[in-house]
Design a protein around this motif. Structure first.
Motif, short mmCIF file in Angstrom:
data_model
loop_
_atom_site.label_atom_id
_atom_site.label_comp_id
_atom_site.label_asym_id
_atom_site.label_seq_id
_atom_site.Cartn_x
_atom_site.Cartn_y
_atom_site.Cartn_z
N ILE A 47 29.30 47.77 37.22
CA ILE A 47 30.52 48.33 36.63
C ILE A 47 30.98 47.37 35.53
N GLU A 48 31.02 47.87 34.31
CA GLU A 48 31.55 47.05 33.21
C GLU A 48 33.04 47.31 33.10
N ILE A 49 33.83 46.24 33.19
CA ILE A 49 35.28 46.42 33.36
C ILE A 49 36.08 46.18 32.08
N GLY A 50 35.42 45.79 30.98
CA GLY A 50 36.16 45.65 29.73
C GLY A 50 35.57 44.59 28.84
N TYR A 51 36.34 44.26 27.79
CA TYR A 51 36.01 43.14 26.90
C TYR A 51 36.65 41.87 27.43
N LYS A 52 36.09 40.74 27.08
CA LYS A 52 36.77 39.46 27.21
C LYS A 52 36.93 38.96 25.79
N SER A 53 38.15 39.03 25.28
CA SER A 53 38.35 38.81 23.85
C SER A 53 39.35 37.69 23.59
N PRO A 54 39.13 36.93 22.51
CA PRO A 54 40.18 36.01 22.05
C PRO A 54 41.39 36.81 21.58
N ALA A 55 42.52 36.14 21.46
CA ALA A 55 43.76 36.82 21.04
C ALA A 55 43.61 37.40 19.65
N LYS A 56 44.15 38.61 19.47
CA LYS A 56 44.14 39.27 18.17
C LYS A 56 45.59 39.59 17.77
N ASP A 57 45.75 40.02 16.53
CA ASP A 57 47.09 40.26 16.01
C ASP A 57 47.66 41.62 16.38
N ASN A 58 46.83 42.48 16.97
CA ASN A 58 47.32 43.82 17.34
C ASN A 58 47.32 43.95 18.87
N TYR A 59 48.08 44.93 19.36
CA TYR A 59 48.17 45.13 20.80
C TYR A 59 46.89 45.75 21.35
N ALA A 60 46.45 45.25 22.50
CA ALA A 60 45.41 45.89 23.30
C ALA A 60 45.70 45.55 24.76
N GLY A 61 45.28 46.42 25.66
CA GLY A 61 45.66 46.31 27.06
C GLY A 61 44.81 45.35 27.88
N GLY A 62 45.04 45.39 29.18
CA GLY A 62 44.45 44.44 30.10
C GLY A 62 42.94 44.45 30.13
N HIS A 63 42.33 45.60 29.88
CA HIS A 63 40.87 45.69 29.93
C HIS A 63 40.21 45.26 28.62
N PHE A 64 41.02 44.81 27.67
CA PHE A 64 40.49 44.19 26.46
C PHE A 64 40.47 42.67 26.58
N TYR A 65 41.45 42.14 27.31
CA TYR A 65 41.55 40.68 27.47
C TYR A 65 41.11 40.19 28.85
N LEU A 66 41.19 41.06 29.84
CA LEU A 66 40.77 40.73 31.20
C LEU A 66 41.30 39.38 31.69
N PRO A 67 42.63 39.26 31.81
CA PRO A 67 43.19 38.04 32.40
C PRO A 67 42.75 37.91 33.85
N ASP A 68 42.91 36.71 34.41
CA ASP A 68 42.41 36.41 35.76
C ASP A 68 42.86 37.44 36.78
N PHE A 69 44.14 37.83 36.72
CA PHE A 69 44.67 38.71 37.77
C PHE A 69 44.05 40.10 37.72
N VAL A 70 43.64 40.54 36.51
CA VAL A 70 42.97 41.84 36.41
C VAL A 70 41.58 41.75 37.02
N GLU A 72 40.54 39.60 39.27
CA GLU A 72 40.68 39.41 40.73
C GLU A 72 40.97 40.73 41.42
N ARG A 73 41.84 41.52 40.83
CA ARG A 73 42.22 42.80 41.44
C ARG A 73 41.00 43.71 41.57
N ILE A 74 40.17 43.74 40.54
CA ILE A 74 38.97 44.57 40.57
C ILE A 74 37.95 43.99 41.54
N LYS A 75 37.77 42.69 41.49
CA LYS A 75 36.77 42.03 42.34
C LYS A 75 37.06 42.27 43.82
N ASN A 76 38.33 42.33 44.17
CA ASN A 76 38.72 42.54 45.57
C ASN A 76 38.48 43.97 46.05
N GLN A 77 38.17 44.88 45.12
CA GLN A 77 38.02 46.28 45.50
C GLN A 77 36.58 46.77 45.49
#
Length: 509
Positions: A47-70, A72-77
């Motif tokens: 299962i590919e869960i998103g991008y891991k991206s450096p910060a950009k100047d425009n808005y993108a959601g959690g599956h673009f940056y994949l912070p730790d808590f996102v 972890e939440r997927i990994k636990n499921q």
């Protein structure tokens, strides 16, 4: 296709990554939970869960940056292997360790999206990622534009040494099964690492191409739920699973599959993914699909214009236009350029009074929307008609009225039958177009034909939606450029543009 040919076949579902192009990588958490639950019960390997991206100047959601808590939440499921993707153009090799540190022991596969011209840079990134203990997939884009023997042998050796998978990515959705066969025959003669295929569905060939890839011995296949993915989208997960089930290759719980597909179909009317005619054109000519859609939706260009320009570029257009280049033969120090904003209608009385004794001032239309306001004026009136703008103009003015005006097409404009009764010109190809496709720049070129130095803007208003915002940014760049060429550009109705401001009412003091 035989059962034996798929013994080592893995399926990677990348809905949460590729589908993010429509949701801006924001997905409802409950929807993700249900999706992951379904993936657990279906024969999906990764299962590919998103991008891991450096910060950009425009808005993108959690599956673009994949912070730790996102993560972890997927990994636990899920116990399924997880993948993420890095867009190579955004990530340098020396940044990989810091960026991927939170993914160690959580993510198994790191995929790299690499443009062909950045191949060696992609290899350096692959080396660094592999040192961190991840498996690495090298996703080489734009396969429909590869040469017959590409990647070259030295490049294939680098892939063998530094990567775990090599992916053929049909970015434009332009390949056919015979193309797949040729590509795989060449690659399998040199590559020792497993091969993957990521198909786009512009020409609705994603399934046929994938089945051919399976016949050719592909090891890993990408899919998304209902084909949700960038532009025309991808191979549908449910379609591939159904075909493989029918051929006795794998077992599937169709009720679970149906439930997760239904969840995505409920949000489809909001995002409207899938192929259409514009995406089919982009696929047929291997054109960037976002650029085709942008020109059709935002810049008033028609698909005919886009196709003609492509064919002309590759020397296939035998009929050359005999249209004259626009040259008004007169000069005027000031012109009006009319946009499509509502302020032209709001202030039309003042505009009429301003022009009442100034019949020499040319009126140049970037859009047909406000043409009615000026229909009874004697001023020279010039309409830019890229794409479908002539059809739109006919909705606002009579044929006789249009005959009294001049119509001007872009430099690549071609004569067609509907133009026979009109005064039609095109812009010169000899002049530089710094912003190809910009109707506002075309208008300024017409103003230059009149030797104007002062341009009054009317109807270049404030903006309300994303498409208008993109047009705003384009026009802003155009205005900035031409102001540096000593044009006085002055908005005389309310405008958000960074140009000199005045008021149509100030002329009556």
């Amino acid at each position: 296709m035989t059962k034996q040919s798929t013994n080592k076949l893995a399926i990677l579902d990348c809905t949460l990554r590729d589908g993010g192009y429509y949701t801006n990588w924001d997905f409802d958490e409950t929807m993700v939970d249900n999706y992951l639950s379904a993936m657990n019960e279906l024969p999906i390997d990764i299962i590919e869960i998103g991008y891991k991206s450096p910060a950009k100047d425009n808005y993108a959601g959690g599956h673009f940056y994949l912070p730790d808590f996102v993560i972890e939440r997927i990994k636990n499921q899920t116990k399924k292997d997880l993948a993420i993707i890095l867009n190579e153009k955004d990530v340098r090799a020396h940044e990989a360790e810091v960026l991927l540190a939170p993914c160690i022991d959580k993510i198994k596969l790191i995929r790299l999206a690499v443009a062909p011209q950045n191949f060696l840079r992609g290899i350096k990134l692959a080396e660094e990622v592999k040192k961190l203990g991840f498996r690495v997939a090298f996703n080489l884009m734009y396969a429909s534009k590869w040469d017959a023997n590409f990647p070259e042998q030295q490049q294939l050796e680098l892939l063998n040494r530094n990567c775990n998978y090599f992916y053929i990515v049909d970015s434009y959705g332009a390949l056919f099964p015979q193309d797949i066969k040729n590509i795989f025959k060449y690659l399998k003669s040199e590559l020792t690492i497993p091969l993957g295929f990521h198909g786009h569905n512009n020409l609705e060939m994603a399934l046929a191409n994938t089945l051919e890839a399976i016949n050719c011995g592909v090891n890993i296949i990408d899919t998304t739920i209902d084909g949700m993915g960038r532009g025309a989208g991808n191979l549908k997960t449910e379609l591939l699973l159904t075909v493989l089930y029918q051929r006795g290759i794998m077992e599937i719980d169709f009720d679970i599959l149906n439930k997760t597909v239904d969840a995505f179909l409920r949000v489809k009317p909001k995002y409207n993914w899938g192929t259409n005619l514009a995406y089919m054109v982009s696929g047929s000519f291997s054109l960037p699909q976002d650029k085709v859609i942008e020109q059709v939706n935002k810049r008033y260009f028609s698909l005919n214009d886009i196709v003609r320009e492509v064919i002309e570029d590759v020397g296939q257009l035998s009929r050359k236009s005999s249209m004259e280049v626009f040259n008004p033969g007169t000069s005027c120090s000031q012109v009006l350029i009319i946009g499509g904003g509502k302020s032209a209608e709001v202030h039309k009385t003042a505009i009429h009074n301003f022009l009442k004794n100034k019949s020499e001032i040319p009126i140049i239309f970037a859009s047909s929307k406000n043409s009615k306001i000026f229909r009874h004026l004697k001023n020279p009136q010039i309409h830019l008609i890229p794409g479908k703008e002539l059809q739109r103009l006919k909705d606002h003015l009579s044929i006789e009225e249009i005959k009294n005006h001049s119509l001007v097409g872009p430099p690549s404009f071609e004569f067609f039958k509907d133009l026979e009764d009109f005064k039609v010109f095109k812009l010169s190809k000899k002049e530089n177009n710094y912003f190809p496709g910009s109707v506002t720049e075309f208008c300024i070129k017409v103003a230059k034909g009149f030797k104007a130095k002062r341009i009054y803007l009317i109807g270049y208003d404030n903006l309300f939606n994303k498409a208008q915002q993109e047009l705003f940014e384009e026009n802003k760049t155009v205005f900035n450029h031409y102001q540096k060429e000593n044009f006085q550009i002055i908005a005389i109705t309310p405008s958000a543009y960074d140009v000199k401001k005045s008021s149509i009412y100030s002329f009556f003091q």
